[in-house]
Design a protein around this motif. Structure first.
Motif, PDB file in Angstrom:
ATOM      1  N   SER A  21      -3.244  -0.857   0.506  1.00  5.52           N
ATOM      2  CA  SER A  21      -1.829  -0.510   0.460  1.00  5.52           C
ATOM      3  C   SER A  21      -1.014  -1.735   0.819  1.00  5.52           C
ATOM      4  O   SER A  21      -1.437  -2.560   1.624  1.00  5.52           O
ATOM      5  CB  SER A  21      -1.505   0.602   1.465  1.00  5.52           C
ATOM      6  OG  SER A  21      -2.060   1.812   1.064  1.00  5.52           O
ATOM      7  N   SER A  27       5.061   3.102   0.593  1.00  2.30           N
ATOM      8  CA  SER A  27       4.090   3.017  -0.516  1.00  2.30           C
ATOM      9  C   SER A  27       2.690   2.805   0.048  1.00  2.30           C
ATOM     10  O   SER A  27       2.048   1.815  -0.235  1.00  2.30           O
ATOM     11  CB  SER A  27       4.469   1.899  -1.481  1.00  2.30           C
ATOM     12  OG  SER A  27       4.532   0.666  -0.798  1.00  2.30           O
ATOM     13  N   LEU A  29      -1.210   4.321   1.046  1.00  7.22           N
ATOM     14  CA  LEU A  29      -2.296   5.288   1.003  1.00  7.22           C
ATOM     15  C   LEU A  29      -2.959   5.277   2.362  1.00  7.22           C
ATOM     16  O   LEU A  29      -3.078   4.240   2.992  1.00  7.22           O
ATOM     17  CB  LEU A  29      -3.346   4.886  -0.042  1.00  7.22           C
ATOM     18  CG  LEU A  29      -3.000   5.043  -1.501  1.00  7.22           C
ATOM     19  CD1 LEU A  29      -4.165   4.589  -2.361  1.00  7.22           C
ATOM     20  CD2 LEU A  29      -2.626   6.461  -1.824  1.00  7.22           C
ATOM     21  N   ARG A  42      -4.617  10.302   1.216  1.00  2.70           N
ATOM     22  CA  ARG A  42      -3.321  10.989   1.185  1.00  2.70           C
ATOM     23  C   ARG A  42      -2.189   9.978   1.084  1.00  2.70           C
ATOM     24  O   ARG A  42      -2.351   8.786   1.368  1.00  2.70           O
ATOM     25  CB  ARG A  42      -3.126  11.860   2.418  1.00  2.70           C
ATOM     26  CG  ARG A  42      -2.832  11.089   3.690  1.00  2.70           C
ATOM     27  CD  ARG A  42      -2.561  12.013   4.852  1.00  2.70           C
ATOM     28  NE  ARG A  42      -2.303  11.241   6.070  1.00  2.70           N
ATOM     29  CZ  ARG A  42      -2.100  11.788   7.250  1.00  2.70           C
ATOM     30  NH1 ARG A  42      -2.123  13.103   7.388  1.00  2.70           N
ATOM     31  NH2 ARG A  42      -1.877  11.026   8.308  1.00  2.70           N
ATOM     32  N   ASP A  43      -1.022  10.480   0.746  1.00  6.04           N
ATOM     33  CA  ASP A  43       0.211   9.704   0.722  1.00  6.04           C
ATOM     34  C   ASP A  43       0.780   9.727   2.138  1.00  6.04           C
ATOM     35  O   ASP A  43       1.012  10.802   2.698  1.00  6.04           O
ATOM     36  CB  ASP A  43       1.182  10.344  -0.262  1.00  6.04           C
ATOM     37  CG  ASP A  43       2.508   9.617  -0.397  1.00  6.04           C
ATOM     38  OD1 ASP A  43       2.835   8.768   0.453  1.00  6.04           O
ATOM     39  OD2 ASP A  43       3.229   9.908  -1.369  1.00  6.04           O
ATOM     40  N   LYS A  45       3.638   9.269   3.205  1.00  4.72           N
ATOM     41  CA  LYS A  45       4.960   9.878   3.280  1.00  4.72           C
ATOM     42  C   LYS A  45       4.883  11.401   3.375  1.00  4.72           C
ATOM     43  O   LYS A  45       5.872  12.051   3.697  1.00  4.72           O
ATOM     44  CB  LYS A  45       5.788   9.499   2.054  1.00  4.72           C
ATOM     45  CG  LYS A  45       6.085   8.023   1.918  1.00  4.72           C
ATOM     46  CD  LYS A  45       6.979   7.718   0.726  1.00  4.72           C
ATOM     47  CE  LYS A  45       6.516   8.223  -0.588  1.00  4.72           C
ATOM     48  NZ  LYS A  45       5.406   7.603  -1.246  1.00  4.72           N
TER      49      LYS A  45
END
Length: 75
Positions: A21, A27, A29, A42-43, A45
């Motif tokens: 990342s 942005s 991961l 997962r994201d 955010k």
């Protein structure tokens, strides 16, 4: 291709930002090391959202594809 989905990623512990990342906020991961069912991703955010669960082979293929992708210059 991910094989499974974890509906609530917050149920898993030990999340860390993937070394793949970028440093930009928003942005990222996150992955869990040593999970017995594969590699959850997962994201960052959406910590309570779903996580994709990759097999070791699927994760390795994903990382290989990232490494081979042409980089986009920052403007």
């Amino acid at each position: 291709m991910p094989e499974r989905l974890v509906p609530n990623a917050a149920a898993l512990g030990g999340w860390r930002r993937s070394s793949y990342s970028g440093n930009e906020a928003g942005s990222c991961l996150e992955v869990v090391d040593g999970h017995p069912g594969g590699i959850p991703v997962r994201d960052s955010k959406v910590p309570d959202g779903p996580a994709l669960l990759f097999s070791a082979v699927g994760w390795a293929s994903f990382i290989t594809a990232l490494k081979q992708a042409p980089s986009t210059p920052k403007t």
